[in-house]
Scaffold this motif. Structure first.
Motif, PDB file in Angstrom:
ATOM      1  N   VAL A   1      31.970  38.566  38.562  1.00  0.00           N
ATOM      2  CA  VAL A   1      31.682  37.141  38.777  1.00  0.00           C
ATOM      3  C   VAL A   1      32.889  36.293  38.374  1.00  0.00           C
ATOM      4  O   VAL A   1      33.264  35.339  39.078  1.00  0.00           O
ATOM      5  CB  VAL A   1      30.430  36.714  37.981  1.00  0.00           C
ATOM      6  CG1 VAL A   1      30.230  35.196  38.051  1.00  0.00           C
ATOM      7  CG2 VAL A   1      29.197  37.424  38.503  1.00  0.00           C
ATOM      8  N   ILE A   2      33.511  36.641  37.256  1.00  0.00           N
ATOM      9  CA  ILE A   2      34.675  35.899  36.784  1.00  0.00           C
ATOM     10  C   ILE A   2      35.824  35.991  37.783  1.00  0.00           C
ATOM     11  O   ILE A   2      36.452  34.976  38.142  1.00  0.00           O
ATOM     12  CB  ILE A   2      35.128  36.426  35.403  1.00  0.00           C
ATOM     13  CG1 ILE A   2      34.113  36.035  34.328  1.00  0.00           C
ATOM     14  CG2 ILE A   2      36.505  35.875  35.044  1.00  0.00           C
ATOM     15  CD1 ILE A   2      34.355  36.687  32.974  1.00  0.00           C
ATOM     16  N   LEU A   3      36.116  37.204  38.249  1.00  0.00           N
ATOM     17  CA  LEU A   3      37.223  37.402  39.189  1.00  0.00           C
ATOM     18  C   LEU A   3      36.973  36.677  40.510  1.00  0.00           C
ATOM     19  O   LEU A   3      37.913  36.122  41.101  1.00  0.00           O
ATOM     20  CB  LEU A   3      37.438  38.904  39.430  1.00  0.00           C
ATOM     21  CG  LEU A   3      37.969  39.705  38.233  1.00  0.00           C
ATOM     22  CD1 LEU A   3      37.985  41.194  38.547  1.00  0.00           C
ATOM     23  CD2 LEU A   3      39.361  39.231  37.828  1.00  0.00           C
ATOM     24  N   VAL A   4      35.727  36.665  40.966  1.00  0.00           N
ATOM     25  CA  VAL A   4      35.391  35.949  42.201  1.00  0.00           C
ATOM     26  C   VAL A   4      35.585  34.443  42.013  1.00  0.00           C
ATOM     27  O   VAL A   4      36.113  33.754  42.904  1.00  0.00           O
ATOM     28  CB  VAL A   4      33.936  36.255  42.635  1.00  0.00           C
ATOM     29  CG1 VAL A   4      33.495  35.328  43.768  1.00  0.00           C
ATOM     30  CG2 VAL A   4      33.812  37.711  43.074  1.00  0.00           C
ATOM     31  N   SER A   5      35.167  33.939  40.852  1.00  0.00           N
ATOM     32  CA  SER A   5      35.279  32.497  40.593  1.00  0.00           C
ATOM     33  C   SER A   5      36.725  32.049  40.425  1.00  0.00           C
ATOM     34  O   SER A   5      37.023  30.851  40.559  1.00  0.00           O
ATOM     35  CB  SER A   5      34.475  32.126  39.341  1.00  0.00           C
ATOM     36  OG  SER A   5      35.080  32.652  38.182  1.00  0.00           O
TER      37      SER A   5
END
Length: 301
Positions: free
Chosen positions: A218-222
């Protein structure tokens, strides 16, 4: 059935029976343990002297370093001494205490890594609400919660093992006391206990690993919405966290997310989460994390 316990001392088989290999390992693991102590103490001193406790990232990093020192100290000193000893023995009480310590600090380390992932998630995905969500009071409560969780987990493991009868043999094919090798020595059927151990420890290890993978995904996508500078800073921090997670959780999940069986290579796999990970953590967080590196340079240089 009344418990029968004729064993008062356990004997470790150790990493090797070859004297030359043992001497090489003695030098190697003495060096590793020194790095563990110096590296993690440097981070703790940096956080304490620099008064960085108000930052949740440093607050949890300080806890991780403290736990790493304790965790490694449960097994490493005994392993190092035994590498040059003719008789690698440990008392029954000492074995039970070591079992408790390994699971206590190991579980706290797992929960700390989860908290650090949650902290990075809030910082990157909800930056405007970060100070509100991760205030000092909440951080203190979360820290207390993981220590209580670690205690409950280790008490459960100890309770399962301490009720078992040991009537011989007493040779543990490992370099420290852990549940699976001890279940192998018990002179009773340990299938159900082994199932409970796998459910308990395995669920904690695998469950936390999955949560961490989802969090960092989720962090990498954001990060796609961030500026180039923001992406670089976030990747520097998260990259170090992901490296720690892989080094620690890969071997740990392999060891505990399986039925009550032992393999000859288990003790080599265990080295990764009992010694290698605590040694690499301070190196990864200082060399791969720009914020920690700058804090150390500002304070000590």
């Amino acid at each position: 059935m009344e418990k029968i316990n004729n064993v008062t001392v356990f004997i470790f088989w150790g990493l090797s029976q070859n004297p030359v290999v043992e001497k090489v390992c003695f030098v190697l693991f003495s060096f590793f343990y020194t790095i563990i102590l110096l590296g993690n103490l440097l981070i703790m001193l940096t956080v304490c002297v620099g008064k960085l406790f108000k930052s949740p990232m440093y607050f949890f990093l300080n806890n991780l370093s403290f736990v790493d020192v304790c965790y490694a100290s449960i097994t490493a000193p005994k392993l190092i001494v035994d590498l040059l000893a003719k008789s690698k023995t440990i008392s029954y009480v000492g074995c039970m205490l070591q079992l408790f310590g390994v699971h206590f600090f190991g579980c706290i380390e797992i929960y700390t890594l989860v908290l650090m992932a949650y902290d990075r998630y809030v910082a990157i995905c909800k930056p405007l609400h970060y100070t509100t969500i991760m205030d000092q009071d909440k951080c203190n409560k979360l820290l207390l919660l993981i220590w209580v969780g670690g205690f409950l987990h280790s008490i459960m493991q100890l309770t399962l093992v301490i009720q078992l009868p040991f009537c011989g043999p007493n040779v543990i094919d490992h370099y420290f006391c852990d549940v699976h090798p001890l279940l192998k020595l018990a002179c009773t059927d340990t299938y159900l206990i082994g199932l409970v151990v796998t459910t308990n420890s395995g669920t904690i290890a695998l469950g936390s690993f999955v949560i961490l993978l989802i969090s960092y995904t989720v962090i990498l996508v954001s990060l796609r919405k961030q500026s180039a500078e923001g992406r670089s800073k976030a990747l520097s921090t998260c990259g170090s966290h992901i490296a720690v997670v892989i080094i620690f959780f890969g071997p740990c999940t392999f060891m505990y997310m399986r039925p009550d069986t032992t393999f000859s290579g288990d003790k080599l796999v265990a080295l990764f989460y009992t010694i290698i990970a605590p040694m690499l953590n301070p190196l990864i967080y200082t060399l791969r994390n720009a914020e920690v590196k700058n804090a150390i340079k500002k304070l000590w240089c």
